[in-house]
Design an enzyme around this catalytic site. Sequence first.
Site, short mmCIF file in Angstrom:
data_model
loop_
_atom_site.label_atom_id
_atom_site.label_comp_id
_atom_site.label_asym_id
_atom_site.label_seq_id
_atom_site.Cartn_x
_atom_site.Cartn_y
_atom_site.Cartn_z
N SER A 1 0.79 -1.23 0.00
CA SER A 1 0.00 0.00 0.00
C SER A 1 0.82 1.29 0.00
O SER A 1 0.33 2.31 -0.45
CB SER A 1 -0.97 0.02 1.18
OG SER A 1 -0.27 0.19 2.39
N LYS B 1 -0.18 4.75 6.61
CA LYS B 1 -0.74 5.49 5.48
C LYS B 1 -0.27 6.93 5.53
O LYS B 1 0.32 7.38 6.50
CB LYS B 1 -2.28 5.47 5.51
CG LYS B 1 -2.90 4.09 5.58
CD LYS B 1 -2.70 3.30 4.32
CE LYS B 1 -3.37 1.93 4.47
NZ LYS B 1 -2.94 0.99 3.48
#
Length: 166
Positions: free
Chosen positions: A49, A93
């Site tokens: 990710s 993130k």
Amino acid sequence: MSRLFQFVRQWKPIIKEGFSQSFLIAKFLCLLHVTNTHVCTPVLVYGPSMLPTLNLTGDVVLVEHLSQKFGKVGPRHVVVVRSPENPRKTVTKRIVAVEGESVTFLVEPALSDRSHTVVVPRGHVWIQGDNIYSSRDSRQFGPVPYGLILGKAFWRVWPPDGFGSL
């Protein structure tokens, strides 16, 4: 009775040194715990990710906890967050938007160009992985409460060729 005093006299310095060393180790472990919990901790980050910022096979990054506690994390910072989908997991993130900002994102980037715009509610942030094609993030689970942010990743320590700030 004389033998008992002799025994105590013989072992007293050793016992005293043992307690002294044990106390020193206990103080070190307390300091390590406080530092790890409230100041800075190493975290292993892996998965697709955050490509290309972080490696697929795993990076060790230092995560500091002070910025998040004082409200000093914002857009473009890489953060470690308790997963809103599974509280036993953490995810890494990038913050894209903070409360009050609007964010436009592709709903299914691999399948269509359909976009959606959301205003981030008060007390929340919008997080996304750098690799939008392989990331579960706010596009799926919505804005994340600020309280789920565990800290800000600021330094990569492993692998050696990637050593440096994020």
